[in-house]
Each structure stands twice: as structure tokens, then as C-alpha cells.
Design an enzyme around this catalytic site. Structure first.
Site: not given
Lengths: 245, 85
Positions: A11, A153, A155, A157
Site C-alpha cells: 500500500g 478497524y 479490532a 489493528k
């Protein structure tokens, strides 16, 4: 100057990933990155003669295992081995859980967690065959403290930090270190569903008095992937201007 | 032994030397795991799988097989060669 390392940054076409790619290119390393679409930054790297032969980009949706596998294979075909893996690719969808769609849940988990694990598995095999490496997972303080509207999100991370610790234990004896950087709120990451008022509040509560920049994270990565730092593994380094202190 | 089999023995021998088990002799009959064999643990098996794939382009573990002896690893590549002949 030491020999150039081969680095994968997932990314890396925009935002934080773009800053990380630029940091490794500036250091003289070979950098491979991917994203779902080409950006101006990618086109600039591809056409700049100073990066000739040491920048590789592939359009790939990492959540698609075939594309993810092809990306790593292309990097290995080009440069044989990988020294550094930066798992940066991620997506956020905001909204309170009671109104969150299952499709959004799948999107966030598929990329942030399952794709990261898949890429890491492939690269770890190469690192095992070539005697070591450095892995940094880009996590978030949202995974440590939680944030209203970013449950899924957060969770993913938090799970990434658990992945970091377990993988560090698996690979410690093979000269592979694995760490997380729990990033605070960056100026370039406003897409994470935070409005202007929320960002102003975050700045007021941050001891350093500002939002983060990609370079703040890139310097922390540079520290963790330094070949001399082989005694730091399985850790979550919080880089957030002191917000969670 | 053919070229591939010699390479497989060399890879496993290197692996054992790095694990301080360089005194063990790698033969086709040798079991990969356990006290009565070469004693590879799960991480060493993963290393073997990765190195075989790296050097020979494919590996039996990645293909979903669980070879128990050095000879079974060799047979995997022999089968592949026969299939592509």
C-alpha cells in the site's frame, strides 16, 4: 554506505505508505510496492532515473490472494530475496457497529488482517531461506485505546499487534525481527472517518501539539529495521506525539 | 544419487549443521522428525520447505504432502520430473 536492502511496502502509493516508500528510496534501497491503482507518486518514481532498477510497482488488490501471491513472486523474480517487509496496506470504514454492514466488516478484515497475514507468510518463507529479515506491521493507537466508530478497524489493528508478538516468538531464532508501530493520527490520513472538529480535539489533546506526518513514522521504521537492532522484537512502538501517554 | 537428490541431501545437511546436529548422517532412509531420525522441529521443517522451494522451485510441504523420510522428499521431485518428461 551499506548494501541496498530489498524492501516491500504494501500500500505504498499514497499517504503514509508513500512516505515510507520515499524514505527507503532516499536511503538507497530497492523498494517494491503495490496498490489497487497507480498514482502520481508512483508515476514519478517510475520515471525518475535515480530510482531506475530499484523501484517496482504492481497494481494489485492484496485482498485477492492470487494478485497478492503474484506480487510477491514478481518481487522475488526481480530481486531474489526480501530483507524488509512493511505491512502498511490497510483500510478504514467508520460507523457505529450497530449500523455497520457485513460487507464493510469483510472489506476491513480481508485487507487489514487476512491479506497482511498472507503476504507475510510468503515473505517469511523467503526470509527463512535467506537467513533473516525485518518485519514491521503498521498498527494504530486505535487498536490500543479504541475509538468510537472504528470498532472493526480497531479490532484488526489489535489483532495485528497479537500477530506481531506471536510471529516474533516463532522467528526470533532465525534472525527475523517482527515489530508493530502503533501510529497516532496523521495529517495525511484524514480519510479514516474523522472530521475537522475531531481532528482539532485530537491536536489539543496531543502533547506534541500537532498531527503526525508520514516522516514521523518512517523514522521509527528506519530504527526498527536497522540491522543493528536485532534485540528488539515482538514490540509495539507507539508513535503518536504523546497522545496516549 | 542424481543431481536433485544430492542437492536435497546438501540442503538438509546444512540445515542440521546450523541447528548443531551436524553429526547426523542424511540418508534416503533417514526419518525427518523424531529422536530416531533427524529430529527436525516444526520451524526447521518450515525452513526446509522454504529452502527447497527457493532452490528447486517447488516443495512437497507446499504441495500439501507430509513426507516422513528424506527418500519421500526425493520421491516428490522424481515424480515431478517423471510427470513433466
Amino acid at each position: 554506505m551499506s548494501a541496498p536492502r530489498t524492501v516491500i511496502v504494501t500500500g505504498g502509493s499514497r499517504g503514509l505508505g508513500q512516505g515510507i516508500v520515499q524514505s527507503f528510496l532516499d536511503a538507497g534501497d530497492r523498494v517494491a510496492t503495490c496498490s489497487r491503482s497507480e498514482t502520481d507518486a508512483v508515476r514519478a518514481w517510475q520515471s525518475d532515473p535515480q530510482y531506475a532498477g530499484r523501484f517496482l510497482f504492481r497494481e494489485a488488490d492484496l485482498a485477492d490472494r492470487e494478485q497478492s501471491t503474484a506480487f510477491v513472486k514478481d518481487v522475488l523474480a526481480e530481486w531474489k530475496s526480501v530483507d524488509v517487509l512493511i505491512n502498511n496496506a490497510g483500510v478504514a470504514r467508520d460507523g457505529i457497529l450497530a449500523l455497520f454492514s457485513d460487507d464493510d466488516t469483510d472489506t476491513v478484515i480481508d485487507l487489514n488482517l487476512k491479506a497482511t497475514i498472507h503476504v507475510t507468510r510468503q515473505v517469511v518463507r523467503n526470509m527463512l531461506a535467506h537467513g533473516g529479515g525485518r518485519i514491521v506491521n503498521i498498527s494504530s493507537i486505535v487498536g490500543l485505546t479504541g475509538y468510537r466508530g472504528l470498532t472493526v478497524y480497531g479490532a484488526t489493528k489489535a489483532a495485528l499487534d497479537g500477530f506481531t508478538r506471536a510471529l516474533a516468538r516463532e522467528l526470533g531464532s532465525r534472525k527475523v525481527t517482527v515489530n508493530s508501530i502503533a501510529s497516532g493520527y496523521l495529517r495525511t490520513e484524514m480519510s479514516h472517518g474523522l472530521d475537522g472538529g475531531q481532528l482539532d480535539q485530537i491536536v489539543r489533546r496531543t502533547p506534541a501539539g500537532r498531527l503526525g506526518e508520514p516522516a514521523d513514522i518512517a523514522r521509527a521504521i528506519d530504527f526498527l529495521v536497522d540491522p543493528r537492532n536485532d534485540w528488539i522484537t515482538g514490540q509495539v512502538l507507539v508513535v503518536d506525539g504523546g497522545l496516549t501517554a | 544419487m542424481n543431481e536433485v537428490e544430492t542437492r536435497i541431501v546438501a540442503i538438509i545437511t546444512d540445515l542440521l549443521e546450523r541447528s548443531d546436529h551436524g553429526d547426523l548422517k542424511v540418508t534416503a532412509d533417514a526419518r525427518l522428525h523424531g529422536d530416531d531420525g533427524l529430529g527436525l522441529d516444526s520451524l526447521e521443517t518450515a525452513e526446509l520447505s522454504a529452502i527447497l522451494e527457493d532452490e528447486l522451485g517447488t516443495d512437497p510441504f507446499g504441495a500439501g504432502l507430509l513426507p516422513e523420510t528424506v527418500g519421500e522428499v526425493m520421491a516428490f521431485y522424481a515424480d515431478q520430473a517423471a510427470a513433466s518428461a
